[in-house]
Design a protein around this motif. Structure first.
Motif, PDB file in Angstrom:
ATOM      1  N   GLU A  92       0.833  -1.204   0.000  1.00  0.00           N
ATOM      2  CA  GLU A  92       0.000   0.000   0.000  1.00  0.00           C
ATOM      3  C   GLU A  92       0.868   1.255   0.000  1.00  0.00           C
ATOM      4  O   GLU A  92       0.630   2.188  -0.785  1.00  0.00           O
ATOM      5  N   THR A 132      -4.701   3.189   4.298  1.00  0.00           N
ATOM      6  CA  THR A 132      -5.183   3.440   2.937  1.00  0.00           C
ATOM      7  C   THR A 132      -5.673   4.875   2.786  1.00  0.00           C
ATOM      8  O   THR A 132      -5.386   5.546   1.786  1.00  0.00           O
ATOM      9  N   GLU A 133      -6.407   5.353   3.782  1.00  0.00           N
ATOM     10  CA  GLU A 133      -6.902   6.733   3.736  1.00  0.00           C
ATOM     11  C   GLU A 133      -5.745   7.736   3.736  1.00  0.00           C
ATOM     12  O   GLU A 133      -5.776   8.745   3.018  1.00  0.00           O
ATOM     13  N   HIS A 136      -4.038   7.704   0.277  1.00  0.00           N
ATOM     14  CA  HIS A 136      -4.868   8.374  -0.715  1.00  0.00           C
ATOM     15  C   HIS A 136      -4.898   9.885  -0.487  1.00  0.00           C
ATOM     16  O   HIS A 136      -4.928  10.671  -1.439  1.00  0.00           O
TER      17      HIS A 136
END
Length: 392
Positions: A92, A132-133, A136
């Protein structure tokens, strides 16, 4: 072991696995940089891993790439080596090291080491979703006004057929495409739930996905190729079709999979059938006229009479349903209104697996399990209680 000790053991093993994965990644990276694979006459570490360890090509490629990425992410590499994060966290975080992302960071004077350290901290101390947030958010701030990527570049669907005929489908979609698919699958999955349904959410969505394919084929919206309307086909010897003891590989399907005679009978309940005469050398020498087992006028009557799936508790509409022969035509059953009924794909399969649906003298349909007990989606003992009546 107590529950606390057992959970501590699990946590320790996960950390140990992460440390082993980190050591492997580091070793592969050093071997990749030194071209150690040439020692065995191979050009790349990816090919060496595939041929000398039996690793899948995709896994080998990911391992080599992971090692190269960690050269740019020392903080992530340190957390990985300590066992605090795993392969999925590294993968990730590695999305920030794409060619375009690195160029944008350099142009804006971003200190990649600071971003690396911040993301490694999030990965080690918070949920994967938070990581992940964070990734992003960084990427969005890195290029807030850049051109939108072509969504088709973010879409991928791979279909793998296994030796036993089962199929694995892996799909990756952009956000909008994912919303479109979920907007179709989720309502279909929700409406397929019945009383006593023990399927997992994944199984429910899998059935909904197949129902989507059924609806598409039935609507005739699939492009015609080589003069034939798309559909599924099965070839089976007529003796095997009528023999309940026939084995698991009695019929061959269009894409090469084999199915049992029982599964072929299920398909043949509501299908188009043609007789094919085979020569002694296995070459077809004659094909009879295709005949629709359930003709259109009868299908219209079934739609009007049944109004959808007859299985207890199911509210699948007629357009989702197949016509089932209560006594299969292969065993002498007639294709009549009295001997047929509508069932969705899932419950049609239940009938071929021992469940029964019968119509009582009062005209109501009753569904029975293989052990003979009736499936009641309501409480019949409450129907006579006046205090439960709702005024109209």
């Amino acid at each position: 072991m107590s529950d606390a000790d057992l959970l501590a053991e699990v946590g320790g093993l996960v950390a140990e696995r992460n440390r082993v994965e980190a050591r492997l990644t580091r070793a592969v990276r050093v071997a990749d940089a030194r071209l150690a694979c040439e020692h065995d006459g191979l050009k790349t570490m990816q090919s060496w891993l595939r041929t000398h360890t039996g690793m899948k090509n995709s896994a080998a490629a990911a391992l080599v790439q992971r090692g190269r990425v960690l050269d740019l992410l020392p903080a992530t590499g340190a957390a990985f080596a300590a066992g605090a994060i795993g392969v999925e966290h590294v993968t990730e975080i590695a999305t920030i090291t794409g060619r375009r992302e690195l160029a944008a960071a350099a142009e804006q004077g971003v200190d990649l080491s600071e971003v690396d350290a911040a993301l490694a901290t999030v990965a080690a101390g918070q949920t994967f979703r938070k990581l992940t947030e964070a990734v992003h958010h960084y990427l969005a701030q890195l290029d807030p006004d850049g051109p939108e990527p072509d969504p088709t570049h973010e879409r991928s669907l791979t279909i793998t057929t296994h030796p036993d005929g089962t199929v694995t489908i892996h799909v990756e979609l952009d956000a909008v495409a994912g919303e479109k698919v979920k907007a179709v699958i989720e309502p279909m999955a929700a409406t397929s739930r019945t009383a006593g349904d023990e399927r997992t959410p994944g199984q429910v969505r899998g059935d909904a996905f197949v129902q989507w394919a059924d609806n598409t084929l039935a609507a005739g919206n699939v492009p015609i190729q080589r003069t034939r309307k798309p559909g599924i086909a099965a070839v089976i010897d007529v003796d095997a079709l009528v023999d309940p003891a026939t084995g698991q590989t009695a019929a061959r399907m269009g894409f090469g999979a084999t199915i049992s005679a029982a599964r072929a009978r299920w398909l043949a309940c509501d299908s188009t059938v043609a007789r094919i005469v085979m020569g002694p050398d296995g070459v077809p020498i004659d094909r009879g006229r295709e005949v629709r087992i359930v003709p259109a006028p009868l299908r219209h009557l079934l739609d009007l009479r049944d109004g959808g799936c007859l299985f207890a508790g199911c509210d699948a509409p007629p357009e989702w349903c197949e016509a089932h022969h209560f006594l299969h035509w292969a065993f002498g059953g007639e294709t009549t209104l009295e001997n047929t009924g509508l069932f969705c794909e899932r419950h049609h399969g239940k009938l071929h697996a021992g469940f029964r649906v019968e119509r009582g003298p009062d005209g109501r349909w009753h569904t029975y399990r293989p052990d003979g007990t009736e499936i009641l989606p309501y409480r019949p003992d409450l129907l006579d209680r006046d205090d439960l009546l709702v005024p109209v």
